[in-house]
Structure formats: structure tokens, C-alpha cells
Design an enzyme around this catalytic site. Sequence first.
Site, mmCIF file in Angstrom:
data_model
loop_
_atom_site.group_PDB
_atom_site.id
_atom_site.type_symbol
_atom_site.label_atom_id
_atom_site.label_comp_id
_atom_site.label_asym_id
_atom_site.label_seq_id
_atom_site.Cartn_x
_atom_site.Cartn_y
_atom_site.Cartn_z
ATOM 1 N N PHE A 1 18.784 -37.040 -18.538
ATOM 2 C CA PHE A 1 17.583 -36.221 -19.000
ATOM 3 C C PHE A 1 16.940 -37.336 -19.883
ATOM 4 O O PHE A 1 17.597 -38.279 -20.612
ATOM 5 C CB PHE A 1 17.811 -35.227 -19.856
ATOM 6 C CG PHE A 1 18.403 -34.184 -19.076
ATOM 7 C CD1 PHE A 1 17.943 -33.043 -18.516
ATOM 8 C CD2 PHE A 1 19.812 -33.961 -19.068
ATOM 9 C CE1 PHE A 1 18.628 -32.063 -17.753
ATOM 10 C CE2 PHE A 1 20.449 -32.955 -18.229
ATOM 11 C CZ PHE A 1 19.753 -32.029 -17.755
ATOM 12 N N ASP A 2 15.602 -37.307 -19.929
ATOM 13 C CA ASP A 2 14.615 -37.996 -20.696
ATOM 14 C C ASP A 2 14.496 -36.917 -21.998
ATOM 15 O O ASP A 2 14.750 -35.670 -21.773
ATOM 16 C CB ASP A 2 13.403 -38.403 -20.334
ATOM 17 C CG ASP A 2 12.451 -38.937 -21.422
ATOM 18 O OD1 ASP A 2 12.891 -39.617 -22.186
ATOM 19 O OD2 ASP A 2 11.007 -38.766 -21.246
#
Length: 570
Positions: free
Chosen positions: A424-425
Site C-alpha cells: 500500500f501507498d
Amino acid sequence: MSQTSLKQKKKNEPGMRYSKESLDAEKRKDPDKTGARLSTQGSQEIPVPNTDSRGNIVRNQWSRTSRSPSTGAPSVDEPRSRNSIAKQAPNSTATSRTSSASPSQHEASPPPQTSEKLSISQTPQTRPITPLDSQPPTPPEPEPNSKRTSKVYGGSEPWNLRETRDTKEGQLRDYAHSCDSRELIIPKSHYPRTPPTEWKSYVQRRLQYGTSVDVDQECLSEAQQRQRQQMEEDEVDEAYWTSVSMLYEKIPSCARPRPPKPKHAITIAVSSRALFNMVDDRRIYEEEGLEKYMEYQLTNENVILTPGPAFRFVKALQHVNSRLRDLYPEEQDLFDIVLMTNNHAQVGVRLINSVNHYGLLIDRFCLTGGKSPIGYLKAYLTNLYLSADSEKVQEAIKEGIASATMFAGAKDMAYCDTQLRVAFDGDAVLFSDESEHIAKEHGLDKFFQHETLFENKPLAQGPLKGFLEDLGKLQKKFYAKDERLLCPIRTYLVTARSAASSGARVLKTLRRWGLEIDEALFLAGAPKGPILVKIRPHIFFDDQMFHIEAAQKFGTITAHVPYGIAQKRN
């Protein structure tokens, strides 16, 4: 007239009744007599056969209780025998005694009246005697209360009624004897017999034997006809489902597990273009139209589609389900994959063939036939929607559903088959775009100052925060079984933030949410592609396209999240 003849005449008077004691006394006096004898002075005694009141010969051996099969009932039409009649004097009388027996014992019957005087010169006409055994048996007449008893018939019953009853009982014995002596020919049933081990339903047996009563349909009312038709349909349905259930009982249990219930499951909706490579199919639709596209799909419905960008991610989700079922056989908190596409139903056959070919456990399909499937996402309780169409993804984001646009890697990459890896960012993916606004409008220096000032204030949640919570909930199930090191789920935070200036607020926010991230990678603005090659995630979520394109070049499967201020800037 002698005293003996007077006594005999007195006995033969009409209406005279004999009791049991008098009959026994008479029998003791003359035990050796078989019939009356005529005697005259100086003449030889000639035996005279027993006769009844009409002069007919009565056989002495007849008994109502006799069980001999050769004994028949006395016939009233039997003629007098020439050999048994003797010439008598005109003034002589002949007496006879007949023997009758009760059902329990033989007793002497009362002597009949004196027979008529026969002339010596008179010769009785003779007729051919028909043996009783040669006559056909007479079927018995039904007597409702004809129970046999050992009680002696008393004198209160008229003699002619007793004689009629004797005749009927004789006929019954003749019929029984004939039934015993002859082989009874009973017609066999024309219906085939069902073996006792073979079970057949009522409808099958009725069709085999047919209906014995044909009902005229015209005589039935309309309501009765409908009722009769409904009953027949119900019987056919019952027989069908019985046969189906018996068939499935013989089939071994299938290894394919049942999908979890939607209210407990983590539903992942995937479009057909995200799951399979349908680039050529899309080109036919855009260039030649819908009819040619459908014709192409029908012609190639047995041609298996190649894997798309979300294929490996779906396979990894199924592996997690398998591990959870091993630890928790009754587990319902599982991933449930739904194929959500706007393709026509005619294309469904090719999709089903491809899903079964690769062994994908996808049981729920939604084919909308050209309409947008976004309206069905909430009905399916969707937790994450993956599609190759960016417009539909933006519609889902606006509806508050976590969504991303899938992109395949530019080159092949080896992926782990025993562990689901999700990267995930941070900003505008797991968290809100609050910090992104400051960085885009005021620059990085103001951004660092803002994050240091609000370090202890948790960030607002982003569109993928719910999906990370679902992954963390499943991870804890493995931790409870002491499977932390062998957990099939691993999460990554790959962010452009700097750990020293803004990383503390991110970690404290995850802690406040009760979420654990396995690995956190703070790159401080460095490219993400080389790091993602090392991680080899099944999917990488980011909100900015230049990070997506950079990761694609290294072969990483990426998912763009169209959320936040970065979309307006682009």
C-alpha cells in the site's frame, strides 16, 4: 296283528318324535341288524333294503360326519335295486331303518313309515344308475351362520328341514372333496412382479400397471381436472427428485468447498478484463460493434482466456482460504471472489469454461449485458472492486466503495504461491489526502512542519483502510494458532514519506487504528520500482500514476486508486 307289528306301526305314526335314549335302546337291542327282515311262518327270512317314506333305497353307510372322499350325499332319485327287493306276501309288511349321524356321533334315525306293498309279479322299472362321484360338484350356497356344532338335533326341528340341511352339507362335502382331488387352476396375474429388493415410487408403479379405472375427463369439473393434474405433476416431481437424490448419494463428495456467506465474507469483485486478458476482444467490440463481439465470443467459447492482471491476486486469496479452512473447518470469515462484468450473458459460457480450467473458486457471477455493474456492488456487500475500466472505478469510489484500476506488468515476474503479499501507498490510499493538500499547495517544508506539529493526531482514513483491516483480522486468526511466522498474509507500506520528519505520525495512526503492518518502507521520494521488485507483491495500490507507471516497467502488478487531490492536479 302281532304285538311287534303294532309296536312298529306305532313308531311309524306321523308326528312321532324319537329321543336320544329311545334311539340308543333300539340300537342296543338290534346291534347286528343292517335292515329290517320280513318273516313269515315256515318261510325263509329275506333281507329288505332300508327305504325312506317314499320307498326309495337309503344307504346305511351314509353319515353326515363322514370324511370319506368316496361317500356322497343320498340321491332321492336313486331307483330301487332289483337284487335287494324280495317277493312278499300280500299281507306282509316291511320295515326299514335308516342310519343318520349327528356332527359328533352316529345315531340311528327314526324308521320311516311302512313301505307300500309290492306285488310278487310286479317288476319295478329300472333306470341307469349314475355314480355319485361322476357328477360335477355343486358349489356351496353361502350360509352366513353355518357354524358346525356337535349338538344333536332335537325333535323340535321338522324332519324335512333336517333332510334339506343334510343335503346341503353333503353338497358342501362333495365340493370340498372335488377341490381337494383336482388341481386348482388359478389364472396368473398378468402384471410383472417387482423383486422385493427393488424399490419403485408410486408413479413408476402406476405407469407400469396402468390405471384400472378410466375416468372420463369430460365428467370432471374444471376444478377437479386442475386438482387431478396438479396431483400428477406433484407425483412426477417427487419421483424425479427421489431419483436425483439417490443418484447424488452414489456420487462421492466433491472437494470443491462452498462459498462463505456474504455477511461474513470479504467480498472481492473482479471484472472479466481484470481477471483475464481480453485486449483482442475489446478491440473487436470497439471496431466492429456489439453483434460481432458477441458472435466472436460464441464462436470461441471453448477457447480458454489467458490470465489478466488480477489473476495471481485471486489465486493468492484462494490459498489463504485453504489455510484458514485447515485451521478452522467451520470458518466463514473468508475471501469471496465475485466476477462482476458488463458483458452479455452469452459470453458467460466462455468465462465459466476459463474459470473452471484454471481451478478458480468463483461461484458468483454478475453479467449486466452492457449496463454498469456499479449498482450491484453494494448489493453484493463488496469490500474491494478491481476493474480495468477507470471510469467504473471512479464511479465506485464516489459510492464509497474501495476500488482500483488494474494494470499488468510490462514483463513477467515470479510471484510467491504460498503467501499473499499486498503493498500500500500511504497518503490518499490508506490515509486521507490531508497531507497531500499541504505538500501540493505549500511545498515539502510546510508539509514536514505540519506533520511534526500534529504527530499525535491520527490521520483520517483513506479508501483502502477497510481492506487493510480485513487483512489484519485474518492475520490475527493465524497468530492465535501460533502461525505468525507461517502466516499466508503479509502487508507492506511503501511510501515516499521520510521516516525522520513524517514517519512517526503514520505509525501512530496505524497503532491507534489497531492495525499491524508487517513491513514499512519510507523512501523519502526515491523511486518505488526497484523496491517493489524485491517485494514482488501480488498487487500494489497507489494514488499517483507516475508511481504506477514506474512500477509497471519493473513487472509489478499495480492498481491505481483514483482518489485525492493528485487526481485533480493530473
